[in-house]
Design an enzyme around this catalytic site. Structure first.
Site, PDB file in Angstrom:
ATOM      1  N   SER A  78       0.793  -1.231   0.000  1.00  0.00           N
ATOM      2  CA  SER A  78       0.000   0.000   0.000  1.00  0.00           C
ATOM      3  C   SER A  78       0.824   1.279   0.000  1.00  0.00           C
ATOM      4  CB  SER A  78      -0.959   0.018   1.188  1.00  0.00           C
ATOM      5  OG  SER A  78      -2.027  -0.885   0.973  1.00  0.00           O
ATOM      6  N   THR A  79       2.126   1.172   0.141  1.00  0.00           N
ATOM      7  CA  THR A  79       2.978   2.329  -0.114  1.00  0.00           C
ATOM      8  C   THR A  79       2.687   2.879  -1.507  1.00  0.00           C
ATOM      9  OG1 THR A  79       4.676   1.371   1.307  1.00  0.00           O
ATOM     10  CG2 THR A  79       5.376   3.110  -0.179  1.00  0.00           C
TER      11      THR A  79
END
Length: 408
Positions: A78-79
């Site tokens: 999810s970065t």
């Protein structure tokens, strides 16, 4: 090159690269994360536009035969959402997108089944009511077809969380990519290259497998390849997602058929195609460069744009994460002592990008850990400790450039 420290206080850990002496505490914390042969990773820090930390250590494979190198990248989960959001902000700065406008103004197919008034700002703050990826992707194999998922998002009806923050764990990136494609005609993977990688002169910003001819290599998972380290994770999560227990909303946001296969094997499904909210492959150096463009006055982002990007969108707790995320436009609040207004986006098991425009700090951190049978691994929060040490270091006197030794 950046200023650097000449020592490492972590016995047996080879930390390579360079760092200003004032960030020694952060370097020591970084090294301890990889003690006992626990995978590998990289950390890069900018302060007021200068790269002051650029280090890497550990192993890029599970067998501990391939050392982490300067251009080793990692699947950062999810970065990716923060980087994908940054692309849309660049398009907004160019006048192609207005945060207050309905998504359907740019993407007409989206304006059906009660979605005509969903704004770009709502989409960017997880309030579109489209978080359940299993509605749009019937298997992990379908996730690789980003245009198919964009079409299904456009045709879907929002759920009961329309207008309320509810983390779009996987669908977020595809939703933002659909808006970007509507105004540019380009996929998010191509926009990573033209809008960020090329202007910043960085090679380590990719979606999915960069291929054998890329100038970066992708670290293999170190630890369990099973989702959350849970045997039979697909079945467990499938049934848990149907229950009214706390956390079920998050499980519904990630569940699709074949979840067990997502990260398994030499060519894991998660690296196929483009998942702009979940399969970014980044080097720490390139990730930090993105956030440096936000944290400091840059050609990409004037301060007025950064203020708009950082504006708090909702104070309500997120319905899927059960936490007060403090959603900005594509980022979450990420305050630490000394940087109360900082923001960025963390990924699964603790990778992340972070910016504090007030101090001019920007951070990129990537690694290849995977949890062993923990649904909410404590490693998710390791970045907070690193950031705290970095903020403390930034307040000290600057040091002269010296490379780190090759072994500590």
């Amino acid at each position: 090159m950046c200023a650097a420290s000449s020592r490492s206080e972590v016995p047996g850990i080879a930390i390579r690269g360079s760092s200003a002496p004032r960030f020694q505490e952060a370097i020591d914390r970084f090294g301890r994360l990889f003690g006992g042969g626990r995978g590998g990773g990289a950390l890069t820090v900018y302060h007021r536009g200068q790269r002051v930390v650029d280090v890497w250590t550990g192993w890029a494979d599970a067998a501990q035969t391939v050392p982490w190198q300067e251009n080793t990248a990692a699947l950062s989960y999810s970065t990716s959402k923060g980087v994908t959001s940054t692309v849309l902000h660049l398009l907004a700065e160019r006048g192609l997108v207005d945060y207050a406008a309905p998504v359907a103004e740019y993407w007409p197919e989206f304006g059906v089944k009660g979605k005509a008034n969903i704004t770009v700002a709502e989409a960017m703050s997880h309030r579109a009511g489209l978080s359940r990826i299993g509605v749009f992707a019937r298997s992990v194999e379908e996730l690789a077809d980003h245009e198919l998922i964009e079409d299904r998002l456009a045709a879907a009806a929002p759920d009961r969380f329309r207008g309320i923050p509810a983390y779009h764990a996987i669908s977020y990136g595809t939703l933002i990519a659909g808006i970007a494609r509507a105004v540019t005609g380009k996929s998010m993977g191509e926009l990573y290259r033209t809008e960020l990688a090329e202007p910043l002169g960085e090679i380590g910003l990719r979606l999915g497998d960069p291929g054998p001819d890329a100038p970066i290599t992708v670290a293999r998972t170190h630890g369990s390849e099973l989702p959350f380290g849970i045997p039979q994770a697909g079945t467990v999560i499938k049934y848990a997602a149907r229950t009214p227990v706390p956390g079920a909303g998050f499980l519904r946001s990630i569940y699709t058929e074949g979840l067990d296969r997502l990260s398994v094997g030499p060519e894991p499904a998660i690296l196929r195609g483009e998942l702009p909210g979940a399969n970014g492959v980044f080097t720490a150096r390139s990730l930090a460069a993105v956030y440096n463009a936000i944290a400091t006055e840059s050609a990409l982002f004037p301060r007025a744009r950064v203020r708009a990007m950082a504006r708090l969108q909702s104070v309500l707790p997120d319905r899927n994460l059960l936490l007060p995320m403090g959603w900005r436009l594509g980022y979450h609040s990420f305050p630490v002592v000394g940087a109360p207004q900082a923001f960025g986006h963390v990924g699964f098991v603790g990778s992340g990008g972070w910016a504090d425009p007030a101090s001019g700090l920007a951070v990129g951190f990537v690694h290849n850990w995977a949890p062993e049978a923990r649904l909410l691994p404590r490693d998710q929060f390791v970045l907070i400790g690193l950031l705290s040490a970095i903020v403390r270091g930034a307040g000290k006197d600057a040091g002269e450039p010296v490379a780190l030794p090759k072994a500590g």
